[in-house]
Design an enzyme around this catalytic site. Structure first.
Site, mmCIF file in Angstrom:
data_model
loop_
_atom_site.group_PDB
_atom_site.id
_atom_site.type_symbol
_atom_site.label_atom_id
_atom_site.label_comp_id
_atom_site.label_asym_id
_atom_site.label_seq_id
_atom_site.Cartn_x
_atom_site.Cartn_y
_atom_site.Cartn_z
ATOM 1 C CG ASP A 96 -0.223 0.062 2.547
ATOM 2 O OD1 ASP A 96 0.570 0.997 2.759
ATOM 3 O OD2 ASP A 96 -0.447 -0.830 3.402
ATOM 4 C CG HIS A 111 7.480 -7.890 0.184
ATOM 5 N ND1 HIS A 111 6.912 -8.408 1.331
ATOM 6 C CD2 HIS A 111 8.725 -8.426 0.128
ATOM 7 C CE1 HIS A 111 7.776 -9.214 1.932
ATOM 8 N NE2 HIS A 111 8.885 -9.234 1.232
ATOM 9 C CB CYS A 119 6.132 -5.694 -19.073
ATOM 10 S SG CYS A 119 6.029 -6.847 -20.462
ATOM 11 C CB CYS A 122 10.167 -5.995 -21.724
ATOM 12 S SG CYS A 122 9.078 -4.642 -21.239
ATOM 13 N N GLY A 178 4.722 -3.943 13.427
ATOM 14 C CA GLY A 178 3.589 -4.609 12.793
ATOM 15 C C GLY A 178 3.944 -5.717 11.829
ATOM 16 C CB THR A 179 6.500 -7.326 10.358
ATOM 17 O OG1 THR A 179 6.793 -8.488 9.585
ATOM 18 C CG2 THR A 179 7.737 -6.895 11.116
ATOM 19 C CB SER A 180 4.036 -12.213 11.938
ATOM 20 O OG SER A 180 4.309 -12.568 10.599
ATOM 21 C CG ASN A 204 3.895 -7.080 16.146
ATOM 22 O OD1 ASN A 204 3.538 -6.478 15.142
ATOM 23 N ND2 ASN A 204 3.788 -8.392 16.242
ATOM 24 C CB ALA A 222 0.859 0.117 14.679
HETATM 25 P P1 OAD Z 1 1.561 -10.757 9.120
HETATM 26 O O1 OAD Z 1 0.103 -10.855 8.872
HETATM 27 O O2 OAD Z 1 2.368 -11.996 9.032
HETATM 28 O O3 OAD Z 1 1.826 -10.133 10.559
HETATM 29 C C1 OAD Z 1 1.194 -8.969 10.997
HETATM 30 C C2 OAD Z 1 1.675 -8.645 12.402
HETATM 31 O O4 OAD Z 1 1.089 -7.412 12.778
HETATM 32 C C3 OAD Z 1 1.275 -9.676 13.456
HETATM 33 O O5 OAD Z 1 2.411 -9.988 14.264
HETATM 34 C C4 OAD Z 1 0.198 -8.970 14.286
HETATM 35 O O6 OAD Z 1 0.227 -9.312 15.650
HETATM 36 C C5 OAD Z 1 0.585 -7.523 14.094
HETATM 37 N N1 OAD Z 1 -0.546 -6.597 14.199
HETATM 38 C C6 OAD Z 1 -1.818 -6.756 13.790
HETATM 39 N N2 OAD Z 1 -2.545 -5.663 14.012
HETATM 40 C C7 OAD Z 1 -1.708 -4.759 14.592
HETATM 41 C C8 OAD Z 1 -1.865 -3.425 15.079
HETATM 42 N N3 OAD Z 1 -3.022 -2.781 15.008
HETATM 43 N N4 OAD Z 1 -0.783 -2.814 15.609
HETATM 44 C C9 OAD Z 1 0.411 -3.456 15.685
HETATM 45 N N5 OAD Z 1 0.608 -4.715 15.266
HETATM 46 C C10 OAD Z 1 -0.421 -5.359 14.703
HETATM 47 O O7 OAD Z 1 2.108 -9.620 8.132
HETATM 48 P P2 OAD Z 1 3.615 -9.324 7.684
HETATM 49 O O8 OAD Z 1 4.565 -9.667 8.750
HETATM 50 O O9 OAD Z 1 3.640 -7.952 7.136
HETATM 51 O O10 OAD Z 1 4.424 -10.933 1.529
HETATM 52 O O11 OAD Z 1 3.776 -10.339 6.489
HETATM 53 C C11 OAD Z 1 4.987 -10.346 5.761
HETATM 54 C C12 OAD Z 1 4.729 -10.753 4.341
HETATM 55 O O12 OAD Z 1 3.958 -11.964 4.316
HETATM 56 C C13 OAD Z 1 3.887 -9.789 3.544
HETATM 57 O O13 OAD Z 1 4.613 -8.692 3.030
HETATM 58 C C14 OAD Z 1 3.348 -10.662 2.448
HETATM 59 C C15 OAD Z 1 2.970 -11.865 3.262
HETATM 60 O O14 OAD Z 1 2.945 -13.062 2.605
HETATM 61 C C16 OAD Z 1 4.156 -11.212 0.232
HETATM 62 O O15 OAD Z 1 3.024 -11.267 -0.222
HETATM 63 C C17 OAD Z 1 5.385 -11.455 -0.567
#
Ligand code: OAD
Length: 237
Positions: A96, A111, A119, A122, A178-180, A204, A222
């Site tokens: 986003d 990502h 494309c 190309c 905010g990443t798992s 997180n 967050a």
């Molecule tokens: P995930 O869905 O794996 O993890 C999201 C994290 O955010 C979790 O640890 C939640 O606890 C946390 N979370 C949820 N709501 C929240 C909030 N309001 N405030 C703070 N934390 C919160 O998402 P990502 O780690 O971003 O890749 O996933 C990584 C990648 O996996 C993505 O970029 C995507 C996906 O497959 C591709 O598509 C290549």
């Protein structure tokens, strides 16, 4: 602590309160769709129309969302730190554009970006506001049917890794928001920053897979925890 260079890695949790689904939380995208079908190169080659429709739906949803207080705070930090001679690198796994809408001046989209098409033949990358379909042609090579979202799928290499590892090596502070911590290489950034001497912190909802690698942690939403951290940091200098 007064870090000159800050590296921020964000994931789907930073955009959750803007109304965008995360991937692995209960009811998240990967409980509704199979990664193999909609986010892999093999899935695209098997059924490109299905993959385009998945991302067209994301595009429709993204059209109506607004940045939340976390995006705004990170944008503010990047601008203010830059004005004081420091540097804030914002690297997101999200496709986003909410960091930019929240005021960030430069964002590394490792990502890819939903607002661009690439494309498949190309490699030409173009802005793409509308939906993608198999009837569209590439403006650069002319081939019809090969325009795909400019996003990284499983089995593909994330973007801008050279710059990312340079910035990680130079960072005094690494912050993950905010990443798992499930998807590499992003999940390995905390270890890389640590090896180079950075202090590490996670913000997180809950401890991530990598929780043991963070020196500091703030668990909460967050939209609350990130602005609070940014305000405290800015107040220290
Ligand atoms: P995930 O869905 O794996 O993890 C999201 C994290 O955010 C979790 O640890 C939640 O606890 C946390 N979370 C949820 N709501 C929240 C909030 N309001 N405030 C703070 N934390 C919160 O998402 P990502 O780690 O971003 O890749 O996933 C990584 C990648 O996996 C993505 O970029 C995507 C996906 O497959 C591709 O598509 C290549």
């Amino acid at each position: 602590m007064n870090p000159d260079r800050i590296f921020i890695l964000t994931g789907a949790g930073v955009s959750a309160e803007s109304g965008l689904s995360t991937f692995r939380d209960k009811g998240g995208l990967w409980s509704q769709y199979r990664i193999e079908d909609v986010a892999s190169i093999e899935g695209y080659e098997r059924n490109p129309a299905k993959v385009l429709e998945f991302y067209n739906l994301r595009r429709r949803i993204h059209r109506d969302v607004q940045p939340n207080a976390a995006h705004v705070a990170l944008g503010r930090l990047q601008r203010e730190w830059g004005a004081r001679g420091g540097e804030v690198t914002i690297c997101t796994q999200n496709i986003d554009s909410l960091h930019e809408l929240g005021g960030a001046q430069r964002v590394i989209h490792m990502h890819g970006e939903l607002g661009k098409a690439r494309c498949h033949d190309c490699g030409d990358v173009t802005p793409a506001d509308g939906e993608l379909s198999l009837s569209l042609g590439c403006a650069a090579c002319g081939r019809v049917g090969g325009l795909r979202p400019h996003v990284v799928w499983f089995g593909e290499t994330p973007l801008e890794l050279d710059e990312i590892y340079d910035k990680l090596a130079a960072a005094d502070l690494f912050v993950s928001i905010g990443t798992s911590g499930n998807v590499y290489p992003a999940a390995g950034f905390v270890a890389a920053a640590r090896r180079e001497g950075a202090v590490t912190m996670e913000i997180n909802l809950e401890p991530s897979e990598n929780a043991h690698l963070f020196d500091l942690a703030r668990y909460g939403k967050a939209s609350e925890a990130a602005p609070a951290w940014v305000s405290e940091l800015i107040a220290t200098v």
